[in-house]
Design a protein around this motif. Structure first.
Motif, PDB file in Angstrom:
ATOM      1  N   UNK A   1       0.829  -1.201   0.000  1.00  0.00           N
ATOM      2  CA  UNK A   1       0.000   0.000   0.000  1.00  0.00           C
ATOM      3  C   UNK A   1       0.865   1.253   0.000  1.00  0.00           C
ATOM      4  N   UNK A   2       1.866   1.282   0.876  1.00  0.00           N
ATOM      5  CA  UNK A   2       2.751   2.441   0.956  1.00  0.00           C
ATOM      6  C   UNK A   2       3.592   2.589  -0.322  1.00  0.00           C
ATOM      7  N   UNK A   3       4.134   1.486  -0.805  1.00  0.00           N
ATOM      8  CA  UNK A   3       4.968   1.521  -2.010  1.00  0.00           C
ATOM      9  C   UNK A   3       4.164   2.009  -3.210  1.00  0.00           C
ATOM     10  N   UNK A   4       2.944   1.515  -3.348  1.00  0.00           N
ATOM     11  CA  UNK A   4       2.103   1.929  -4.474  1.00  0.00           C
ATOM     12  C   UNK A   4       1.849   3.437  -4.441  1.00  0.00           C
ATOM     13  N   UNK A   5       1.570   3.969  -3.261  1.00  0.00           N
ATOM     14  CA  UNK A   5       1.355   5.410  -3.127  1.00  0.00           C
ATOM     15  C   UNK A   5       2.612   6.193  -3.484  1.00  0.00           C
ATOM     16  N   UNK A   6       3.775   5.693  -3.071  1.00  0.00           N
ATOM     17  CA  UNK A   6       5.040   6.367  -3.385  1.00  0.00           C
ATOM     18  C   UNK A   6       5.274   6.372  -4.895  1.00  0.00           C
ATOM     19  N   UNK A   7       5.080   5.216  -5.532  1.00  0.00           N
ATOM     20  CA  UNK A   7       5.273   5.143  -6.986  1.00  0.00           C
ATOM     21  C   UNK A   7       4.324   6.094  -7.720  1.00  0.00           C
ATOM     22  N   UNK A   8       3.058   6.121  -7.328  1.00  0.00           N
ATOM     23  CA  UNK A   8       2.098   7.012  -7.986  1.00  0.00           C
ATOM     24  C   UNK A   8       2.491   8.474  -7.804  1.00  0.00           C
ATOM     25  N   UNK A   9       2.885   8.843  -6.593  1.00  0.00           N
ATOM     26  CA  UNK A   9       3.293  10.222  -6.315  1.00  0.00           C
ATOM     27  C   UNK A   9       4.539  10.586  -7.127  1.00  0.00           C
TER      28      UNK A   9
ATOM     29  N   UNK B   1       3.768  11.253 -10.762  1.00  0.00           N
ATOM     30  CA  UNK B   1       3.161  12.584 -10.954  1.00  0.00           C
ATOM     31  C   UNK B   1       4.210  13.683 -10.867  1.00  0.00           C
ATOM     32  N   UNK B   2       5.097  13.588  -9.887  1.00  0.00           N
ATOM     33  CA  UNK B   2       6.128  14.614  -9.687  1.00  0.00           C
ATOM     34  C   UNK B   2       7.078  14.659 -10.880  1.00  0.00           C
ATOM     35  N   UNK B   3       7.482  13.512 -11.370  1.00  0.00           N
ATOM     36  CA  UNK B   3       8.381  13.454 -12.533  1.00  0.00           C
ATOM     37  C   UNK B   3       7.722  14.128 -13.732  1.00  0.00           C
ATOM     38  N   UNK B   4       6.453  13.831 -13.947  1.00  0.00           N
ATOM     39  CA  UNK B   4       5.736  14.396 -15.093  1.00  0.00           C
ATOM     40  C   UNK B   4       5.542  15.887 -15.011  1.00  0.00           C
TER      41      UNK B   4
ATOM     42  N   UNK C   1       8.957   8.066 -16.048  1.00  0.00           N
ATOM     43  CA  UNK C   1       7.566   7.812 -15.688  1.00  0.00           C
ATOM     44  C   UNK C   1       7.183   6.378 -16.043  1.00  0.00           C
ATOM     45  N   UNK C   2       7.671   5.894 -17.177  1.00  0.00           N
ATOM     46  CA  UNK C   2       7.384   4.518 -17.592  1.00  0.00           C
ATOM     47  C   UNK C   2       7.977   3.521 -16.601  1.00  0.00           C
ATOM     48  N   UNK C   3       9.211   3.775 -16.159  1.00  0.00           N
ATOM     49  CA  UNK C   3       9.864   2.898 -15.194  1.00  0.00           C
ATOM     50  C   UNK C   3       9.084   2.854 -13.882  1.00  0.00           C
ATOM     51  N   UNK C   4       8.748   4.030 -13.358  1.00  0.00           N
ATOM     52  CA  UNK C   4       8.033   4.105 -12.087  1.00  0.00           C
ATOM     53  C   UNK C   4       6.603   3.575 -12.246  1.00  0.00           C
ATOM     54  N   UNK C   5       5.992   3.840 -13.381  1.00  0.00           N
ATOM     55  CA  UNK C   5       4.648   3.350 -13.648  1.00  0.00           C
ATOM     56  C   UNK C   5       4.625   1.819 -13.694  1.00  0.00           C
ATOM     57  N   UNK C   6       5.657   1.220 -14.235  1.00  0.00           N
ATOM     58  CA  UNK C   6       5.767  -0.240 -14.259  1.00  0.00           C
ATOM     59  C   UNK C   6       5.827  -0.785 -12.831  1.00  0.00           C
ATOM     60  N   UNK C   7       6.585  -0.114 -11.964  1.00  0.00           N
ATOM     61  CA  UNK C   7       6.636  -0.504 -10.556  1.00  0.00           C
ATOM     62  C   UNK C   7       5.272  -0.384  -9.906  1.00  0.00           C
ATOM     63  N   UNK C   8       4.544   0.693 -10.231  1.00  0.00           N
ATOM     64  CA  UNK C   8       3.200   0.904  -9.671  1.00  0.00           C
ATOM     65  C   UNK C   8       2.251  -0.195 -10.141  1.00  0.00           C
ATOM     66  N   UNK C   9       2.357  -0.588 -11.401  1.00  0.00           N
ATOM     67  CA  UNK C   9       1.493  -1.655 -11.925  1.00  0.00           C
ATOM     68  C   UNK C   9       1.783  -2.987 -11.227  1.00  0.00           C
TER      69      UNK C   9
END
Length: 134
Positions: A16-24, A27-30, A42-50
């Protein structure tokens, strides 16, 4: 409460915490305007979020199978506390920040396909040992 069930609660918290960090972070990178190629990061971090999202769904399914329900998640200066009911018996899992952050970083590195901290430490230890020999 079995060790496996406690592990499920711990995984739920971490994911739960990791997913929130990846999503945040995505957004910040973008929005930052600091990167020449933000879409790559964003693609790298988005892959982690997925990955965390899929794993979180699986953990939720397992929690349900074990008749385990997370009631509340609290944070304070000490760490994270999850209050749960396991087969209608209340319980609590406390994780102190240092251990929680360390495990988060290890998992995040794995979800992003990066070297684990242990391999980084092993290289550093190896370099240190080499320096002592020379």
């Amino acid at each position: 409460m079995t060790q496996e069930e406690l592990s499920l609660v711990r995984s739920y918290l971490l994911l739960t915490f990791i997913h929130k960090v990846f999503e945040r972070d995505c957004r910040v990178i973008g929005k930052s305007g600091l990167f020449k190629t933000p879409q790559l990061y964003m693609e790298l971090v988005s892959t982690g979020a997925k990955k965390t999202s899929l794993m979180l769904k699986e953990v939720k399914r397992e929690l349900e199978l074990h008749d385990l329900r997370i009631v509340t998640i609290l944070q304070d200066v000490q760490g994270v506390v999850a209050r749960y009911h396991c087969r209608e018996c209340p319980g609590e899992l406390n994780i102190l920040w240092p251990g929680f952050r360390r495990e988060m970083m290890l998992r995040m590195r794995a979800y992003l396909g990066l070297a684990t901290e242990f391999s980084v430490l092993n290289r550093e230890e190896h370099a240190e040992q080499l320096a002592m020999i020379l």
